[in-house]
Design a protein around this motif. Structure first.
Motif, PDB file in Angstrom:
ATOM      1  N   THR A 121      48.556  32.351  64.400  1.00 30.06           N
ATOM      2  CA  THR A 121      47.543  33.380  63.646  1.00 30.06           C
ATOM      3  C   THR A 121      45.984  33.154  63.927  1.00 30.06           C
ATOM      4  O   THR A 121      44.938  33.813  64.270  1.00 30.06           O
ATOM      5  CB  THR A 121      47.966  33.390  62.074  1.00 30.06           C
ATOM      6  OG1 THR A 121      49.208  33.743  62.071  1.00 30.06           O
ATOM      7  CG2 THR A 121      47.119  34.751  61.368  1.00 30.06           C
ATOM      8  N   TYR A 145      52.898  37.622  70.105  1.00 26.19           N
ATOM      9  CA  TYR A 145      53.056  36.225  71.226  1.00 26.19           C
ATOM     10  C   TYR A 145      54.096  35.520  70.936  1.00 26.19           C
ATOM     11  O   TYR A 145      54.850  35.633  69.884  1.00 26.19           O
ATOM     12  CB  TYR A 145      51.625  35.357  70.876  1.00 26.19           C
ATOM     13  CG  TYR A 145      51.354  35.040  69.187  1.00 26.19           C
ATOM     14  CD1 TYR A 145      50.649  35.883  68.383  1.00 26.19           C
ATOM     15  CD2 TYR A 145      52.244  33.927  68.779  1.00 26.19           C
ATOM     16  CE1 TYR A 145      50.728  35.696  66.807  1.00 26.19           C
ATOM     17  CE2 TYR A 145      52.045  33.857  67.279  1.00 26.19           C
ATOM     18  CZ  TYR A 145      51.592  34.566  66.481  1.00 26.19           C
ATOM     19  OH  TYR A 145      51.774  34.486  65.084  1.00 26.19           O
ATOM     20  N   GLY A 158      66.638  22.146  63.506  1.00 20.88           N
ATOM     21  CA  GLY A 158      65.793  23.400  63.398  1.00 20.88           C
ATOM     22  C   GLY A 158      64.582  23.189  63.251  1.00 20.88           C
ATOM     23  O   GLY A 158      63.598  23.940  62.815  1.00 20.88           O
ATOM     24  N   GLN A 160      61.378  20.798  64.950  1.00 22.32           N
ATOM     25  CA  GLN A 160      61.014  20.098  66.189  1.00 22.32           C
ATOM     26  C   GLN A 160      59.487  19.845  66.125  1.00 22.32           C
ATOM     27  O   GLN A 160      58.729  20.598  65.309  1.00 22.32           O
ATOM     28  CB  GLN A 160      61.178  20.703  67.218  1.00 22.32           C
ATOM     29  CG  GLN A 160      62.663  20.864  67.525  1.00 22.32           C
ATOM     30  CD  GLN A 160      63.031  21.720  68.789  1.00 22.32           C
ATOM     31  OE1 GLN A 160      64.176  22.163  68.657  1.00 22.32           O
ATOM     32  NE2 GLN A 160      62.289  22.233  69.563  1.00 22.32           N
ATOM     33  N   PHE A 163      57.915  23.398  69.125  1.00 24.22           N
ATOM     34  CA  PHE A 163      58.813  24.413  68.682  1.00 24.22           C
ATOM     35  C   PHE A 163      58.340  25.814  69.085  1.00 24.22           C
ATOM     36  O   PHE A 163      57.156  25.744  69.830  1.00 24.22           O
ATOM     37  CB  PHE A 163      59.289  24.430  67.371  1.00 24.22           C
ATOM     38  CG  PHE A 163      57.852  24.855  66.305  1.00 24.22           C
ATOM     39  CD1 PHE A 163      57.279  23.788  66.162  1.00 24.22           C
ATOM     40  CD2 PHE A 163      57.892  26.096  65.793  1.00 24.22           C
ATOM     41  CE1 PHE A 163      56.009  23.952  65.401  1.00 24.22           C
ATOM     42  CE2 PHE A 163      56.868  26.495  65.096  1.00 24.22           C
ATOM     43  CZ  PHE A 163      55.824  25.180  64.859  1.00 24.22           C
ATOM     44  N   GLU A 169      50.862  40.075  64.753  1.00 22.03           N
ATOM     45  CA  GLU A 169      49.462  40.198  63.984  1.00 22.03           C
ATOM     46  C   GLU A 169      49.236  41.483  63.913  1.00 22.03           C
ATOM     47  O   GLU A 169      49.146  42.221  65.031  1.00 22.03           O
ATOM     48  CB  GLU A 169      48.565  39.391  64.316  1.00 22.03           C
ATOM     49  CG  GLU A 169      48.749  38.053  64.670  1.00 22.03           C
ATOM     50  CD  GLU A 169      49.488  37.055  63.357  1.00 22.03           C
ATOM     51  OE1 GLU A 169      49.341  37.664  62.345  1.00 22.03           O
ATOM     52  OE2 GLU A 169      50.013  36.060  63.736  1.00 22.03           O
ATOM     53  N   ARG A 296      53.934  30.214  50.222  1.00 26.51           N
ATOM     54  CA  ARG A 296      53.417  29.907  51.811  1.00 26.51           C
ATOM     55  C   ARG A 296      52.664  28.640  51.976  1.00 26.51           C
ATOM     56  O   ARG A 296      51.811  28.340  51.010  1.00 26.51           O
ATOM     57  CB  ARG A 296      52.827  31.099  52.575  1.00 26.51           C
ATOM     58  CG  ARG A 296      53.664  32.266  52.343  1.00 26.51           C
ATOM     59  CD  ARG A 296      54.839  32.767  53.468  1.00 26.51           C
ATOM     60  NE  ARG A 296      54.429  32.363  54.727  1.00 26.51           N
ATOM     61  CZ  ARG A 296      54.765  31.824  55.724  1.00 26.51           C
ATOM     62  NH1 ARG A 296      55.891  31.048  55.505  1.00 26.51           N
ATOM     63  NH2 ARG A 296      54.302  31.875  56.921  1.00 26.51           N
ATOM     64  N   GLY A 322      61.832  32.749  59.377  1.00 27.75           N
ATOM     65  CA  GLY A 322      60.377  33.521  59.762  1.00 27.75           C
ATOM     66  C   GLY A 322      59.676  33.683  58.471  1.00 27.75           C
ATOM     67  O   GLY A 322      60.137  33.780  57.408  1.00 27.75           O
ATOM     68  N   PHE A 344      53.475  37.894  60.959  1.00 28.22           N
ATOM     69  CA  PHE A 344      54.684  36.877  60.598  1.00 28.22           C
ATOM     70  C   PHE A 344      55.117  36.386  61.887  1.00 28.22           C
ATOM     71  O   PHE A 344      54.448  36.668  62.938  1.00 28.22           O
ATOM     72  CB  PHE A 344      55.803  37.934  60.221  1.00 28.22           C
ATOM     73  CG  PHE A 344      56.393  38.710  61.083  1.00 28.22           C
ATOM     74  CD1 PHE A 344      56.056  40.078  61.470  1.00 28.22           C
ATOM     75  CD2 PHE A 344      57.473  38.320  62.075  1.00 28.22           C
ATOM     76  CE1 PHE A 344      56.659  40.942  62.293  1.00 28.22           C
ATOM     77  CE2 PHE A 344      57.974  39.008  63.019  1.00 28.22           C
ATOM     78  CZ  PHE A 344      57.465  40.625  63.006  1.00 28.22           C
TER      79      PHE A 344
HETATM   80  P1  HAM Z   1      55.079  29.291  59.095  1.00 30.76           P
HETATM   81  O1  HAM Z   1      55.801  29.605  58.111  1.00 30.76           O
HETATM   82  O2  HAM Z   1      54.244  28.079  59.209  1.00 30.76           O
HETATM   83  O3  HAM Z   1      54.104  30.410  59.461  1.00 30.76           O
HETATM   84  O4  HAM Z   1      55.844  29.281  60.487  1.00 30.76           O
HETATM   85  C1  HAM Z   1      56.727  30.300  60.665  1.00 30.76           C
HETATM   86  C2  HAM Z   1      58.179  30.062  61.279  1.00 30.76           C
HETATM   87  O5  HAM Z   1      57.879  28.964  62.488  1.00 30.76           O
HETATM   88  C3  HAM Z   1      59.009  29.249  60.221  1.00 30.76           C
HETATM   89  O6  HAM Z   1      59.508  30.095  59.319  1.00 30.76           O
HETATM   90  C4  HAM Z   1      59.931  28.312  61.180  1.00 30.76           C
HETATM   91  O7  HAM Z   1      60.871  29.320  61.380  1.00 30.76           O
HETATM   92  C5  HAM Z   1      59.175  27.875  62.168  1.00 30.76           C
HETATM   93  N1  HAM Z   1      58.755  26.520  62.247  1.00 30.76           N
HETATM   94  C6  HAM Z   1      57.545  26.063  61.500  1.00 30.76           C
HETATM   95  N2  HAM Z   1      57.679  24.762  61.805  1.00 30.76           N
HETATM   96  C7  HAM Z   1      58.653  24.379  62.524  1.00 30.76           C
HETATM   97  C8  HAM Z   1      59.175  23.406  63.279  1.00 30.76           C
HETATM   98  N3  HAM Z   1      58.587  22.083  63.033  1.00 30.76           N
HETATM   99  N4  HAM Z   1      60.105  23.231  64.173  1.00 30.76           N
HETATM  100  C9  HAM Z   1      60.664  24.525  64.202  1.00 30.76           C
HETATM  101  N5  HAM Z   1      60.467  25.724  63.610  1.00 30.76           N
HETATM  102  C10 HAM Z   1      59.267  25.759  63.050  1.00 30.76           C
HETATM  103  C11 HAM Z   1      53.061  30.550  60.357  1.00 30.76           C
HETATM  104  O8  HAM Z   1      53.092  29.762  61.217  1.00 30.76           O
HETATM  105  C12 HAM Z   1      52.165  31.736  60.279  1.00 30.76           C
HETATM  106  N6  HAM Z   1      51.338  31.713  61.625  1.00 30.76           N
HETATM  107  C13 HAM Z   1      52.850  33.051  60.394  1.00 30.76           C
HETATM  108  C14 HAM Z   1      52.038  34.258  60.133  1.00 30.76           C
HETATM  109  C15 HAM Z   1      51.860  34.860  61.127  1.00 30.76           C
HETATM  110  N7  HAM Z   1      51.613  34.626  59.228  1.00 30.76           N
HETATM  111  C16 HAM Z   1      50.810  35.719  59.368  1.00 30.76           C
HETATM  112  N8  HAM Z   1      51.106  35.881  60.637  1.00 30.76           N
END
Ligand code: HAM
Length: 464
Positions: A121, A145, A158, A160, A163, A169, A296, A322, A344
């Motif tokens: 984001t 993206y 799940g 890493q 990842f 957006e 969050r 997600g 998201f």
């Molecule tokens: P986030 O909840 O930090 O949000 O990450 C979104 C998703 O990325 C998580 O629900 C999970 O499935 C995956 N994820 C996060 N960390 C890891 C990891 N270490 N290994 C595998 N999967 C992972 C965001 O990143 C925000 N940018 C989402 C967003 C977009 N909000 C508004 N726009």
């Protein structure tokens, strides 16, 4: 005793001297190879290789995600894998775990501090400002993206360190309809992938006014027990009390469960926004749960936040596939004009884990050519070249194996047809084409190969 006592003692001493020396030597050679073989060439902890065995699945998922994006008229945007570190501390927030503990930050040769993106984001919002996308005639910019993200976390199922995320957006319009457009798209994706046992959790953090009121309420709640909380939480108390709620150390402390709820501190405007989101979801018959504990882990959120949570045992119960939400202050924070946004992201590895492991027969190739002997191999290469030029996916044996080995490959590749060419076939200028499904085999003249295969496929389609 053939040896004197002294001689025996000498021997023993020698042996104890020699034996350990040999052992150490052997051990050393062992570790030498071991270290040489593993440390130097192993992939870094928390990363994976996607080998041809499962890359097909990735490609399929990526194609499906692109199809859903097109369906929602969302266009692709690509931003750098690394950005200035400052971008993430500003956008994601310098009290978040992501920024304080999980970033891959390094200095480049020009002494700039750069960071491998931990999420998408911030980069999109930066690029939106830098490319003046706010000035485009279309007010609502919808982008997606897909690609690698990096977080220094403890690897597990799940989770890493490198990842992949698929993220969306939507910038420029502050309307609860756009929040719902995002949620609908997220739900469409999990449904299109056939992922079951998922729940949409939603909550609202409210606007600035609500968050100021909530912040005060949180501080009042935690102030009397501040000394019982971990050091990080004590720092968060002043800087950003909301982050206390996602502390992993104090998670089980009962003071967390009794903390005030954001939803009780919403301003009128924020409440109206959230109510509209809920009623739109009701009208569209999208199932959801209002989860008042959902805050969050990133600082840029305001108003609606949501997560898609799976109960699939393969992921571990309650795993988030997600999440996302609205971030109305972010673009301005990064130096752009005040611009609302919502989005998201899905963790693609988690989507992959939640997918059913059905074998997909459709993934097979069209034709596998099996030559026996040098002349047959020359002919085989001409045949696959001709077939590929006509759009068929094919391959042949290059290893010079017998029929049995070649049939095994044909099977492994899921070939629909096998073309067998032996000496007789080369002389007689024909080949044997075998349908691996019906096991029927036909002699086909060289000049008829293409039309035979085309007919075979047309027949198949009629059959469908
Ligand atoms: P986030 O909840 O930090 O949000 O990450 C979104 C998703 O990325 C998580 O629900 C999970 O499935 C995956 N994820 C996060 N960390 C890891 C990891 N270490 N290994 C595998 N999967 C992972 C965001 O990143 C925000 N940018 C989402 C967003 C977009 N909000 C508004 N726009």
């Amino acid at each position: 005793h053939l040896l004197s006592r002294r001689q025996r003692q000498m021997c023993i001493r020698d042996r104890t001297k020699v034996v350990p020396r040999i052992n150490v030597l052997r051990l050393r050679t062992f570790f030498y190879f071991y270290e040489g073989g593993t440390m130097k060439y192993n992939r870094p902890r928390g990363t994976v290789d996607i080998t041809p065995e499962n890359s097909e699945k990735w490609i399929e998922m990526e194609q499906l995600l692109r199809t859903v994006a097109a369906n929602y008229n969302v266009k692709e945007m690509r931003t750098p894998i690394f950005e200035h570190t400052e971008l993430f501390s500003r956008a994601v927030g310098d009290t978040t775990d992501v920024v304080t503990k999980e970033m891959y930050t390094f200095k480049d040769k020009g002494d700039r501090s750069l960071t491998l993106r931990p999420e998408g984001t911030a980069g999109i919002a930066r690029a939106y400002v830098e490319n003046k996308m706010y000035a485009l005639p279309e007010k609502l910019q919808k982008v997606y993206y897909m690609g690698p993200m990096f977080r220094y976390e403890r690897p597990q199922n799940g989770r890493q360190r490198q990842f992949h995320q698929f993220g969306v957006e939507m910038l420029g319009v502050e309307s609860p309809y756009v929040d719902v457009e995002c949620m609908l798209m997220a739900v469409t994706i999990v449904e299109a992938l056939g992922i079951k046992n998922i729940k949409l959790h939603i909550n609202s953090l409210g606007d600035d006014e609500s968050r100021t009121a909530y912040r005060e309420a949180l501080k009042n709640h935690f102030r009397p027990v501040l000394n019982d909380l971990c050091e990080d939480c004590q720092a968060r108390f002043e800087k950003n009390p909301l982050r206390i709620l996602d502390c992993k150390v104090d998670a089980k402390n009962p003071v967390m469960a009794s903390a005030p709820r954001t939803i009780d501190y919403l301003s009128e405007k924020a409440k109206a926004h959230f109510d509209k989101v809920c009623s739109l979801l009701d009208d569209l018959e999208i199932e959801y749960v209002v989860d008042t504990n959902l805050v969050r882990g990133l600082d840029y959120y305001s108003h609606t936040v949501f997560e898609i949570i799976s109960d699939d045992p393969k992921l571990g119960a309650g795993s988030t596939v997600g999440g996302g939400g609205r971030y109305n202050g972010l673009v301005e924070e990064l130096g752009g004009p005040a611009t609302p946004g919502v989005g998201f992201a899905f963790g693609m590895e988690r989507l992959m884990l939640a997918l059913d492991d059905e074998e997909d027969e459709e993934n097979g190739i069209d034709v596998y050519v099996m030559p026996l002997g040098d002349e047959a191999r020359d002919l085989a290469m001409q045949i696959i070249t001709m077939l590929r030029a006509n759009g068929f996916t094919c391959d042949m044996d290059y290893a010079g194996r017998g029929l049995k080995g070649q049939f095994k490959s044909s099977d492994r590749f899921g070939a629909h047809l096998s073309i067998i060419i032996g000496e007789d076939e080369v002389k007689g200028e024909y080949v044997n084409i075998r349908c691996n499904h019906s096991k029927e085999q036909s002699k086909v003249k060289l000049e008829d190969i293409l039309s035979y295969i085309e007919n075979h496929y047309e027949g198949d389609h009629e059959h469908e």
